[in-house]
Write a protein that holds these residues in place. Structure first.
Motif, PDB file in Angstrom:
ATOM      1  N   ILE A   4      43.977 -24.556  63.272  1.00 56.69           N
ATOM      2  CA  ILE A   4      43.626 -23.972  61.982  1.00 56.69           C
ATOM      3  C   ILE A   4      44.832 -23.216  61.426  1.00 56.69           C
ATOM      4  CG2 ILE A   4      42.199 -22.221  60.830  1.00 56.69           C
ATOM      5  CD1 ILE A   4      39.937 -22.970  62.707  1.00 56.69           C
ATOM      6  N   GLU A   5      45.189 -23.533  60.205  1.00 51.91           N
ATOM      7  CA  GLU A   5      46.289 -22.846  59.530  1.00 51.91           C
ATOM      8  C   GLU A   5      45.706 -22.031  58.377  1.00 51.91           C
ATOM      9  OE1 GLU A   5      49.325 -25.538  58.346  1.00 51.91           O
ATOM     10  OE2 GLU A   5      49.611 -26.356  60.359  1.00 51.91           O
ATOM     11  N   PRO A   6      45.603 -20.721  58.552  1.00 53.22           N
ATOM     12  CA  PRO A   6      44.995 -19.893  57.520  1.00 53.22           C
ATOM     13  C   PRO A   6      45.852 -19.804  56.256  1.00 53.22           C
ATOM     14  CG  PRO A   6      45.922 -18.506  59.242  1.00 53.22           C
ATOM     15  CD  PRO A   6      46.038 -19.923  59.726  1.00 53.22           C
ATOM     16  N   LYS A   7      45.220 -19.967  55.115  1.00 48.36           N
ATOM     17  CA  LYS A   7      45.883 -19.741  53.831  1.00 48.36           C
ATOM     18  C   LYS A   7      44.809 -19.442  52.799  1.00 48.36           C
ATOM     19  CE  LYS A   7      46.099 -24.547  52.147  1.00 48.36           C
ATOM     20  NZ  LYS A   7      46.999 -25.576  51.575  1.00 48.36           N
ATOM     21  N   VAL A   8      45.210 -18.796  51.719  1.00 46.09           N
ATOM     22  CA  VAL A   8      44.263 -18.365  50.699  1.00 46.09           C
ATOM     23  C   VAL A   8      44.775 -18.765  49.319  1.00 46.09           C
ATOM     24  CG1 VAL A   8      43.184 -16.353  49.580  1.00 46.09           C
ATOM     25  CG2 VAL A   8      43.435 -16.420  52.082  1.00 46.09           C
ATOM     26  N   SER A   9      43.863 -19.279  48.514  1.00 44.67           N
ATOM     27  CA  SER A   9      44.170 -19.581  47.117  1.00 44.67           C
ATOM     28  C   SER A   9      43.236 -18.765  46.233  1.00 44.67           C
ATOM     29  CB  SER A   9      43.979 -21.073  46.812  1.00 44.67           C
ATOM     30  OG  SER A   9      44.842 -21.873  47.596  1.00 44.67           O
ATOM     31  N   LEU A  10      43.813 -17.992  45.316  1.00 43.50           N
ATOM     32  CA  LEU A  10      43.021 -17.293  44.310  1.00 43.50           C
ATOM     33  C   LEU A  10      42.973 -18.180  43.078  1.00 43.50           C
ATOM     34  CD1 LEU A  10      43.529 -14.916  46.247  1.00 43.50           C
ATOM     35  CD2 LEU A  10      43.823 -13.452  44.261  1.00 43.50           C
ATOM     36  N   HIS A  85      41.679 -22.949  54.962  1.00 39.06           N
ATOM     37  CA  HIS A  85      41.973 -22.733  53.540  1.00 39.06           C
ATOM     38  C   HIS A  85      40.796 -22.064  52.831  1.00 39.06           C
ATOM     39  CE1 HIS A  85      42.989 -24.621  49.358  1.00 39.06           C
ATOM     40  NE2 HIS A  85      43.320 -23.337  49.428  1.00 39.06           N
ATOM     41  N   VAL A  86      40.977 -20.798  52.483  1.00 38.57           N
ATOM     42  CA  VAL A  86      39.982 -20.053  51.724  1.00 38.57           C
ATOM     43  C   VAL A  86      40.316 -20.137  50.239  1.00 38.57           C
ATOM     44  CG1 VAL A  86      38.975 -17.789  51.230  1.00 38.57           C
ATOM     45  CG2 VAL A  86      39.538 -18.418  53.586  1.00 38.57           C
ATOM     46  N   VAL A  87      39.354 -20.571  49.429  1.00 41.60           N
ATOM     47  CA  VAL A  87      39.511 -20.475  47.978  1.00 41.60           C
ATOM     48  C   VAL A  87      38.667 -19.304  47.515  1.00 41.60           C
ATOM     49  CG1 VAL A  87      38.967 -21.512  45.747  1.00 41.60           C
ATOM     50  CG2 VAL A  87      40.094 -22.870  47.510  1.00 41.60           C
ATOM     51  N   ARG A  88      39.358 -18.316  46.994  1.00 42.91           N
ATOM     52  CA  ARG A  88      38.687 -17.152  46.398  1.00 42.91           C
ATOM     53  C   ARG A  88      38.522 -17.466  44.912  1.00 42.91           C
ATOM     54  NH1 ARG A  88      35.785 -13.834  44.699  1.00 42.91           N
ATOM     55  NH2 ARG A  88      36.120 -11.572  44.658  1.00 42.91           N
ATOM     56  N   LEU A  89      37.309 -17.826  44.524  1.00 40.11           N
ATOM     57  CA  LEU A  89      37.028 -18.312  43.178  1.00 40.11           C
ATOM     58  C   LEU A  89      36.544 -17.153  42.313  1.00 40.11           C
ATOM     59  CD1 LEU A  89      36.986 -20.952  41.525  1.00 40.11           C
ATOM     60  CD2 LEU A  89      34.607 -21.260  42.244  1.00 40.11           C
ATOM     61  N   SER A 115      48.382 -18.165  47.323  1.00 42.41           N
ATOM     62  CA  SER A 115      48.835 -18.762  46.066  1.00 42.41           C
ATOM     63  C   SER A 115      47.805 -18.439  44.991  1.00 42.41           C
ATOM     64  CB  SER A 115      48.993 -20.284  46.196  1.00 42.41           C
ATOM     65  OG  SER A 115      47.752 -20.896  46.517  1.00 42.41           O
ATOM     66  N   VAL A 116      48.250 -18.425  43.746  1.00 40.67           N
ATOM     67  CA  VAL A 116      47.381 -18.076  42.626  1.00 40.67           C
ATOM     68  C   VAL A 116      47.355 -19.213  41.620  1.00 40.67           C
ATOM     69  CG1 VAL A 116      46.960 -16.463  40.730  1.00 40.67           C
ATOM     70  CG2 VAL A 116      47.870 -15.617  42.910  1.00 40.67           C
TER      71      VAL A 116
END
Length: 256
Positions: A4-10, A85-89, A115-116
Motif C-alpha cells: 500500500i502506497e499512501p497518498k491523498v488527493s484533495l 489513495h484517499v480522495v478528500r472530496l 495533490s490538489v
C-alpha cells in the motif's frame, strides 16, 4: 500482497450538480481507493465511484452531528495507510473556505504526498447559473466573497467594509442570519439595493429569491434557513431575468 502506497488527493467537487466537476477531478475520483466526502457532495457524483470503493461521509452541518476538523485530519491519514489513495472530496473549491491548508499540513507531517485538484467555486458558479454576473461594466467593477460571521458569531469586519463600498457582495454560509445581514448592509446601502438568495445552486431543486433589501423581508418566510445557500447583494442582481417583474408584483401586492 500488493504494498500500500499512501497518498491523498484533495478534489473540488464543484458547486453541486454532478456534471460540474472538472474532467481531472472526475478522473482522480474514479482512481480512489477510498473517498471521504463533504455534506454538499451530490449522491449522483458519488455514484461515479466504483461500488467496491468505501465512501465515508465526514461532513460538517449546523445543528447536526458532525466531525471536527481534527477528526477529519486523523481519518485521512488512517485511511491513507489502510487503503492507499484517499480522495478528500470537498464541495466547490478546496481552498474557498474549505480548510484545505489544515488538512494538507497535517497529512504531509506524516510524510504522505498530497495533490490538489481545483474545483469550480459555488461563489461564482451559482450566481452565474441564475444569470447574475459578478461584474458588469458601469455597474460593478469588483466582487467580494466572504462569510457573514466570525467564529464567535459576530459580523466580520469584511462584511461591513464591503457594505460600505459598491462591490458585489457574495456571502457564503449566511442564510441563517439573512435578516441580520440585510439590516447590517442596509446601514450603508440604499433600501432599493438588489439582493438574491440562492439555495441548492445548480441542482434540480434550485431555488432563487430576488428582491431589494427593503422587499426581502416580505419574502423571507419562503426561504428555508436550515438549508445552505448563497446571498448576493449589489446592483448586478438586477440582471436576474425576473428581478423587475418580481419587484413590480411585490409593490403592487403591498399597495392593495
Amino acid at each position: 500482497m500488493t504494498k500500500i502506497e499512501p497518498k491523498v488527493s484533495l478534489v473540488g467537487a464543484g458547486p453541486g450538480s454532478e456534471d460540474l466537476i472538472t474532467v481531472r477531478g472526475l478522473r482522480v475520483l474514479q482512481m480512489a481507493d477510498v473517498v471521504l466526502y463533504d455534506a454538499l457532495v451530490s449522491k449522483e457524483l458519488l455514484a461515479e465511484v466504483p461500488p467496491s470503493v468505501p465512501k465515508i461521509y465526514v461532513g460538517k452541518r449546523c445543528s447536526q452531528h458532525s466531525f471536527t476538523q481534527d477528526d477529519i485530519n486523523i481519518l485521512i491519514v488512517e485511511h491513507a495507510f489502510k487503503y492507499g489513495h484517499v480522495v478528500r472530496l470537498k464541495g466547490g473549491d478546496p481552498f474557498v473556505f474549505g480548510r484545505a491548508h489544515e488538512e494538507i499540513a497535517y497529512v504531509e507531517s506524516f510524510g504522505i504526498s498530497v495533490s490538489v485538484v481545483p474545483g469550480i467555486s459555488s461563489a461564482l458558479a451559482v450566481p452565474s447559473g441564475q444569470g447574475i454576473p459578478m461584474t458588469r461594466r458601469g455597474v460593478s467593477s469588483s466582487f467580494w466573497v466572504m462569510t457573514a460571521t466570525k467564529r464567535d458569531g459576530s459580523f466580520s469586519e469584511d462584511l461591513r467594509l464591503a457594505a460600505k463600498s459598491s462591490t458585489t457582495m457574495v456571502i457564503l454560509m449566511g442564510v441563517r442570519k439573512l435578516m441580520e445581514i440585510v439590516k447590517e448592509v442596509s446601514r450603508y446601502r440604499g433600501s432599493q439595493t438588489p439582493i438574491a438568495v440562492i439555495q441548492n445552486g445548480t441542482m434540480r431543486n434550485e431555488q432563487c429569491t430576488v428582491a431589494t433589501l427593503e422587499g426581502i423581508q416580505e419574502l423571507s418566510n419562503g426561504i428555508d434557513v436550515t438549508k445552505p445557500g448563497i446571498i448576493v447583494i449589489g446592483n448586478v442582481v438586477a440582471e436576474h431575468p425576473s428581478f423587475f417583474e418580481d419587484e413590480v408584483q411585490r409593490v403592487l401586492h403591498s399597495s392593495l
